[in-house]
Design a protein around this motif. Structure first.
Motif, short mmCIF file in Angstrom:
data_model
loop_
_atom_site.label_atom_id
_atom_site.label_comp_id
_atom_site.label_asym_id
_atom_site.label_seq_id
_atom_site.Cartn_x
_atom_site.Cartn_y
_atom_site.Cartn_z
N THR A 129 0.84 -1.20 0.00
CA THR A 129 0.00 0.00 0.00
C THR A 129 0.88 1.25 0.00
N GLN A 130 0.51 2.17 -0.88
CA GLN A 130 1.13 3.49 -0.89
C GLN A 130 0.00 4.47 -1.12
N GLY A 131 -0.26 5.29 -0.10
CA GLY A 131 -1.36 6.25 -0.22
C GLY A 131 -2.67 5.54 -0.45
N GLU A 132 -3.40 5.96 -1.48
CA GLU A 132 -4.72 5.39 -1.75
C GLU A 132 -4.66 4.15 -2.64
N PHE A 133 -3.47 3.75 -3.06
CA PHE A 133 -3.35 2.61 -3.97
C PHE A 133 -2.77 1.40 -3.26
N SER A 134 -3.20 0.22 -3.71
CA SER A 134 -2.62 -1.02 -3.18
C SER A 134 -2.51 -2.05 -4.29
N ALA A 135 -1.64 -3.01 -4.06
CA ALA A 135 -1.43 -4.10 -5.00
C ALA A 135 -1.20 -5.38 -4.20
N VAL A 136 -1.65 -6.48 -4.75
CA VAL A 136 -1.45 -7.78 -4.12
C VAL A 136 -0.41 -8.55 -4.91
N MET A 137 0.56 -9.11 -4.19
CA MET A 137 1.61 -9.93 -4.79
C MET A 137 1.59 -11.29 -4.13
N ASP A 138 2.05 -12.28 -4.85
CA ASP A 138 2.14 -13.62 -4.30
C ASP A 138 3.16 -14.38 -5.13
N MET A 139 3.42 -15.57 -4.73
CA MET A 139 4.29 -16.46 -5.49
C MET A 139 3.41 -17.55 -6.10
N PRO A 140 3.89 -18.15 -7.19
CA PRO A 140 3.12 -19.25 -7.78
C PRO A 140 3.13 -20.47 -6.86
N GLY A 192 -1.79 -13.17 -6.83
CA GLY A 192 -1.43 -11.98 -7.58
C GLY A 192 -0.11 -12.21 -8.27
N PRO A 193 0.31 -11.27 -9.08
CA PRO A 193 1.61 -11.40 -9.74
C PRO A 193 2.74 -11.41 -8.71
N THR A 194 3.91 -11.88 -9.11
CA THR A 194 5.06 -11.90 -8.22
C THR A 194 5.62 -10.48 -8.03
N PRO A 195 6.43 -10.27 -6.99
CA PRO A 195 7.07 -8.97 -6.84
C PRO A 195 7.91 -8.59 -8.06
N GLY A 196 8.55 -9.58 -8.69
CA GLY A 196 9.34 -9.30 -9.89
C GLY A 196 8.51 -8.74 -11.02
N PHE A 197 7.25 -9.18 -11.14
CA PHE A 197 6.34 -8.63 -12.13
C PHE A 197 6.21 -7.13 -11.94
N PHE A 198 5.98 -6.71 -10.69
CA PHE A 198 5.81 -5.29 -10.41
C PHE A 198 7.12 -4.52 -10.60
N ALA A 199 8.25 -5.13 -10.29
CA ALA A 199 9.53 -4.47 -10.52
C ALA A 199 9.73 -4.22 -12.02
N ARG A 200 9.49 -5.25 -12.82
CA ARG A 200 9.63 -5.09 -14.27
C ARG A 200 8.59 -4.11 -14.82
N ALA A 201 7.37 -4.17 -14.30
CA ALA A 201 6.33 -3.22 -14.72
C ALA A 201 6.74 -1.79 -14.38
N GLY A 202 7.32 -1.61 -13.21
CA GLY A 202 7.76 -0.28 -12.79
C GLY A 202 8.84 0.27 -13.70
N ILE A 203 9.81 -0.56 -14.04
CA ILE A 203 10.90 -0.10 -14.90
C ILE A 203 10.39 0.19 -16.31
N ALA A 204 9.68 -0.78 -16.90
CA ALA A 204 9.18 -0.60 -18.28
C ALA A 204 8.19 0.56 -18.35
N GLY A 205 7.33 0.68 -17.34
CA GLY A 205 6.36 1.78 -17.32
C GLY A 205 7.03 3.13 -17.15
N CYS A 206 8.01 3.20 -16.24
CA CYS A 206 8.71 4.45 -16.00
C CYS A 206 9.48 4.88 -17.25
N VAL A 207 10.14 3.94 -17.90
CA VAL A 207 10.90 4.26 -19.11
C VAL A 207 9.97 4.73 -20.23
N SER A 208 8.87 4.01 -20.44
CA SER A 208 7.97 4.40 -21.54
C SER A 208 7.32 5.76 -21.27
#
Length: 169
Positions: A44-55, A64-80
């Motif tokens: 949770t950060q502010g009003e947003f939250s995300a659920v992560m889990d392992m397979p 939910g997606p793995t933490p690595g999913f969100f790390a890669r999403a953060g990098i690719a999203g920030c770059v784009s």
């Protein structure tokens, strides 16, 4: 007002504030990750939250997606987003910005096996841009965007990371 004009106007306003009051450009984000049962983690950060889990193969419930999913999403999203912002601020039209990300791992190291580091071995970004601009102009804008991109730079450059442990008894 079109989206590019709105982006440019908004960013010019905040840049003016940062030029006049440099301390306003400094910020700290606070967020919290909590796991109670199993490996399902709520971030949770502010009003947003995300659920992560392992397979399931890793002992998780795949809630939910793995933490690595969100790390890669953060990098690719920030770059784009950074590339698009840089283009807009330069008055360039990038119809589409696509960033593919590939990351190589030693999964055994992440399980504590062997002496290798669990850090990613290599990360590759493939950046595709649809535009009428000549390739050298596009390349210069992308280089400028990457030089200012916090998560690209965090991935590329070593940084100081520290932790504080609090044990609740």
């Amino acid at each position: 007002m079109d989206k590019d004009s709105r982006i440019r106007d908004t960013q010019n306003r905040i840049k003016d504030v940062f030029k006049k009051r440099q301390q306003k450009a400094l910020s700290t984000n606070h967020a919290t990750a909590v796991i109670k049962d199993g490996l399902t983690c709520t971030f949770t950060q502010g009003e947003f939250s995300a659920v992560m889990d392992m397979p399931a193969i890793m002992g998780g419930d795949a809630a939910g997606p793995t933490p690595g999913f969100f790390a890669r999403a953060g990098i690719a999203g920030c770059v784009s987003i950074g590339i698009k912002q840089t283009a807009v601020m330069a008055g360039a039209v990038f119809d589409t910005v696509t960033v593919d990300i590939e990351t190589d791992f030693d999964d055994g190291a992440a399980m504590g096996l062997g002496d290798a580091s669990a850090a990613p071995l290599e990360t590759r970004l493939a950046i595709r841009i649809s535009t009428n601009l000549p390739a050298p102009e596009v390349f210069a804008l992308v280089e400028k965007a990457l030089s200012m991109d916090p998560w690209f730079l965090a991935l590329r450059d070593a940084q100081h990371v520290k932790f504080n442990l609090i044990v609740d008894e």
